[in-house]
Design a protein around this motif. Structure first.
Motif, short mmCIF file in Angstrom:
data_model
loop_
_atom_site.label_atom_id
_atom_site.label_comp_id
_atom_site.label_asym_id
_atom_site.label_seq_id
_atom_site.Cartn_x
_atom_site.Cartn_y
_atom_site.Cartn_z
N ASP A 1 0.82 -1.21 0.00
CA ASP A 1 0.00 0.00 0.00
C ASP A 1 0.85 1.26 0.00
N ALA A 2 1.98 1.23 0.71
CA ALA A 2 2.84 2.41 0.74
C ALA A 2 3.42 2.71 -0.63
N MET B 1 -3.38 1.38 -15.26
CA MET B 1 -4.15 0.34 -14.57
C MET B 1 -4.66 0.90 -13.25
N PRO B 2 -5.87 0.56 -12.83
CA PRO B 2 -6.35 1.01 -11.53
C PRO B 2 -5.49 0.43 -10.41
N ALA B 3 -5.13 1.27 -9.46
CA ALA B 3 -4.29 0.81 -8.36
C ALA B 3 -4.98 -0.30 -7.56
N SER B 4 -6.31 -0.24 -7.45
CA SER B 4 -7.02 -1.27 -6.69
C SER B 4 -6.92 -2.64 -7.36
N PRO C 1 -8.40 0.38 0.01
CA PRO C 1 -9.11 1.53 -0.56
C PRO C 1 -10.62 1.39 -0.37
N ASP C 2 -11.31 2.50 -0.50
CA ASP C 2 -12.76 2.48 -0.38
C ASP C 2 -13.38 1.66 -1.51
N GLY C 3 -14.51 1.07 -1.21
CA GLY C 3 -15.26 0.38 -2.26
C GLY C 3 -15.08 -1.11 -2.31
#
Length: 210
Positions: free
Chosen positions: A97-98, A173-176, A196-198
């Motif tokens: 995540d960092a 690309m989406p990070a999630s 992350p949210d969602g």
């Protein structure tokens, strides 16, 4: 007035170097690499211009050291944030995540850094990179790797690839999604780290370690 001790001189040199590295991060993020001059960096750091060439052979080496310092500080903060944890899987999740957070929060800087690594100068060893490497190696070891010398370079490569994918001009690309792939590879629960949210992409996420 008595002369300064060797330890005092060393501390002053360390502080001067730190100011130059911080100024580099700030200016490249604001202006871009080409528009940032070494004299501007020295001025922002409040240092003599000759100090830049004293510590660093060129602007590319200075930038790599500055970004490695930023990465080390971000990784250290992520690993040691409250509530602190010694659990290897939690720490690996925090490390992922960092690094993804750096791509999100400093896109111009990280894109410039990655482009520089792929140029002729390549990957430059420096004290900041060594401290970053030590933290990542420790994370891999705490995760339970049976062969840190094999698994640390793989994790480093996967994280670098994820950063490039997030920052790829025209086709990011989406990070999630990348987080989900990395978490799946290492058998990490989505709720570890700083999710992350969602929720996870697709609404489901495998929890079994491969």
């Amino acid at each position: 007035m008595s002369p300064r001790s060797a330890s005092v001189n060393e501390e002053l040199r360390r502080r001067s170097r730190e100011r130059l590295l911080q100024a580099t991060v700030e200016l490249v993020a604001e202006r871009g690499y080409e528009a940032t001059k070494l004299g501007d960096i020295a001025d922002r750091a409040g240092a003599a211009r000759g100090l830049v060439s004293y510590y660093f052979p060129g602007k590319r080496q200075l930038l790599q050291a500055a970004v490695h310092r930023l990465m080390h500080l971000a990784l250290e903060a992520g690993l040691e944030r409250e509530p602190r944890s010694d659990d290897g899987r939690e720490r690996l999740a925090r490390a992922i995540d960092a690094v993804l957070g750096l791509a999100r929060d400093h896109p111009r800087l990280m894109r410039t850094h990655m482009a520089g690594i792929l140029q002729a100068e390549g990957f430059i060893q420096c004290p900041e990179q060594q401290r970053l490497a030590a933290l990542l190696r420790d994370t891999v070891e705490r995760y339970g790797s049976p062969d840190v010398d094999r698994d640390y370079p793989l994790l480093r490569a996967l994280l670098m690839g994820a950063v490039v994918a997030v920052l790829l001009p025209g086709a990011p690309m989406p990070a999630s999604r990348l987080r989900a792939e990395l978490f799946q590879r290492y058998g990490l629960d989505w709720e570890l780290g700083v999710p992350p949210d969602g929720g996870p992409p697709g609404g489901t996420f495998p929890r079994d370690r491969p």
